[in-house]
Design a protein around this motif. Structure first.
Motif, PDB file in Angstrom:
ATOM      1  N   GLU A  51      63.727  93.434  40.202  1.00 54.58           N
ATOM      2  CA  GLU A  51      64.715  93.355  39.120  1.00 54.58           C
ATOM      3  C   GLU A  51      64.031  93.147  37.767  1.00 54.58           C
ATOM      4  N   GLN A  52      62.944  92.396  37.768  1.00 58.64           N
ATOM      5  CA  GLN A  52      62.178  92.236  36.538  1.00 58.64           C
ATOM      6  C   GLN A  52      61.568  93.558  36.101  1.00 58.64           C
ATOM      7  N   GLU A  53      61.073  94.332  37.058  1.00 60.86           N
ATOM      8  CA  GLU A  53      60.562  95.671  36.734  1.00 60.86           C
ATOM      9  C   GLU A  53      61.667  96.547  36.153  1.00 60.86           C
ATOM     10  N   HIS A  54      62.851  96.486  36.761  1.00 59.33           N
ATOM     11  CA  HIS A  54      63.972  97.279  36.255  1.00 59.33           C
ATOM     12  C   HIS A  54      64.318  96.872  34.825  1.00 59.33           C
ATOM     13  N   GLN A  55      64.291  95.570  34.549  1.00 53.10           N
ATOM     14  CA  GLN A  55      64.606  95.108  33.205  1.00 53.10           C
ATOM     15  C   GLN A  55      63.580  95.619  32.190  1.00 53.10           C
ATOM     16  N   GLU A  56      62.315  95.572  32.551  1.00 53.65           N
ATOM     17  CA  GLU A  56      61.272  96.068  31.646  1.00 53.65           C
ATOM     18  C   GLU A  56      61.431  97.566  31.392  1.00 53.65           C
ATOM     19  N   ALA A  97      54.629 104.838  33.819  1.00 54.47           N
ATOM     20  CA  ALA A  97      53.746 103.988  34.632  1.00 54.47           C
ATOM     21  C   ALA A  97      54.548 102.884  35.313  1.00 54.47           C
ATOM     22  N   LEU A  98      55.508 102.291  34.580  1.00 49.40           N
ATOM     23  CA  LEU A  98      56.351 101.244  35.158  1.00 49.40           C
ATOM     24  C   LEU A  98      57.233 101.796  36.272  1.00 49.40           C
ATOM     25  N   ILE A  99      57.791 102.986  36.056  1.00 49.20           N
ATOM     26  CA  ILE A  99      58.630 103.601  37.085  1.00 49.20           C
ATOM     27  C   ILE A  99      57.812 103.888  38.340  1.00 49.20           C
ATOM     28  N   SER A 100      56.604 104.393  38.158  1.00 51.97           N
ATOM     29  CA  SER A 100      55.737 104.669  39.315  1.00 51.97           C
ATOM     30  C   SER A 100      55.395 103.400  40.079  1.00 51.97           C
ATOM     31  N   GLN A 101      55.131 102.314  39.357  1.00 54.22           N
ATOM     32  CA  GLN A 101      54.849 101.039  40.012  1.00 54.22           C
ATOM     33  C   GLN A 101      56.065 100.530  40.766  1.00 54.22           C
ATOM     34  N   ASP A 102      57.236 100.676  40.167  1.00 54.91           N
ATOM     35  CA  ASP A 102      58.475 100.256  40.810  1.00 54.91           C
ATOM     36  C   ASP A 102      58.693 101.038  42.108  1.00 54.91           C
ATOM     37  N   ILE A 103      58.434 102.334  42.077  1.00 55.74           N
ATOM     38  CA  ILE A 103      58.570 103.159  43.278  1.00 55.74           C
ATOM     39  C   ILE A 103      57.646 102.656  44.391  1.00 55.74           C
ATOM     40  N   ARG A 104      56.398 102.385  44.035  1.00 59.61           N
ATOM     41  CA  ARG A 104      55.443 101.905  45.034  1.00 59.61           C
ATOM     42  C   ARG A 104      55.888 100.559  45.616  1.00 59.61           C
TER      43      ARG A 104
END
Length: 228
Positions: A88-93, A119-126
């Motif tokens: 959720e923190q990743e989604h907020q960023e 880059a953030l979206i790719s990290q979130d996917i992983r």
């Protein structure tokens, strides 16, 4: 041992309608579009179209996760609370960064913001495919995975499609905000906004529609709370 859903077959993930297969499908589509956007041979017009598609998919996908998947994961997994808090923190960023991109189309930093958002979206996917989604595979039957997939798809189809950083990442706050924001966003997607005046008109129309949706929801809630 937790096995990433990226390494498992469709049958092992519960079949074509499974939430895990649906999630992986969206992730693959996002990954392909981001790579194409960054390709030096992609024209500005193609980038603009890709950007709109990426934004719409990112936010409808994440909203459905936060409404359907993460509450379920918190119920069935001992570490679900910590796992979902992290994503959720990743989604907020991502939300905040993409909002910045949308609000500043002429800013010279925009290309860098877009690269950072990808880059953030790719990290979130992983993180989702390697850590969160395998927990659903471990806890749920194939039939249940398909049921959750159908519920998630239904929510995704009617979810907001643009960044809204101030909205809660968890139910019921996100769901209460979701209806008017969906009306707002879907009208923005349908109405061309190539000129400032056209954009202002589109936002006014969307805002009126969103306000009407809020009024309907409020009246319904009041009737349920105080039945005749």
């Amino acid at each position: 041992m937790t096995v990433s859903i990226s390494e498992q077959s469709i049958d092992r993930l519960g079949g074509k309608g499974s939430i895990l297969v649906r999630q992986r499908r969206d992730h693959a589509e996002l990954d392909a579009m981001m790579h194409r956007y960054l390709d030096p041979d992609t024209t500005p017009a193609q980038q603009s179209e890709l950007w709109n598609r990426i934004v719409q998919l990112v936010f409808s996908h994440a909203f459905a996760e936060e409404t359907v998947l993460w509450p379920l994961l918190r119920r069935i997994s001992a570490d679900g609370q910590d796992l979902t808090a992290g994503v959720e923190q990743e989604h907020q960023e991502i939300n905040e960064l993409l909002a910045q991109v949308e609000k500043s189309p002429d800013d010279p930093q925009r290309p860098e913001w877009i690269r950072r958002s990808f880059a953030l979206i790719s990290q979130d996917i992983r993180d989702e495919e390697d850590e969160l989604l395998p927990r659903l595979r471990e806890a749920l039957s194939d039939r249940r995975l398909r049921q959750v997939g159908a519920a998630w798809e239904a929510v995704r189809a009617g979810a907001p499609t643009h960044p809204h950083p101030a909205v809660s990442r968890r139910p019921p706050g996100n769901a209460l905000s979701g209806v008017p924001l969906t009306v707002f966003d879907r009208l923005r997607d349908l109405i061309p906004v190539t000129a400032p005046a056209a954009r202002r008109a589109a936002l006014v129309i969307a805002g009126v529609a969103g306000a009407a949706a809020v009024t309907v929801l409020t009246r319904r809630a009041a009737r349920r709370a105080h039945p005749c």
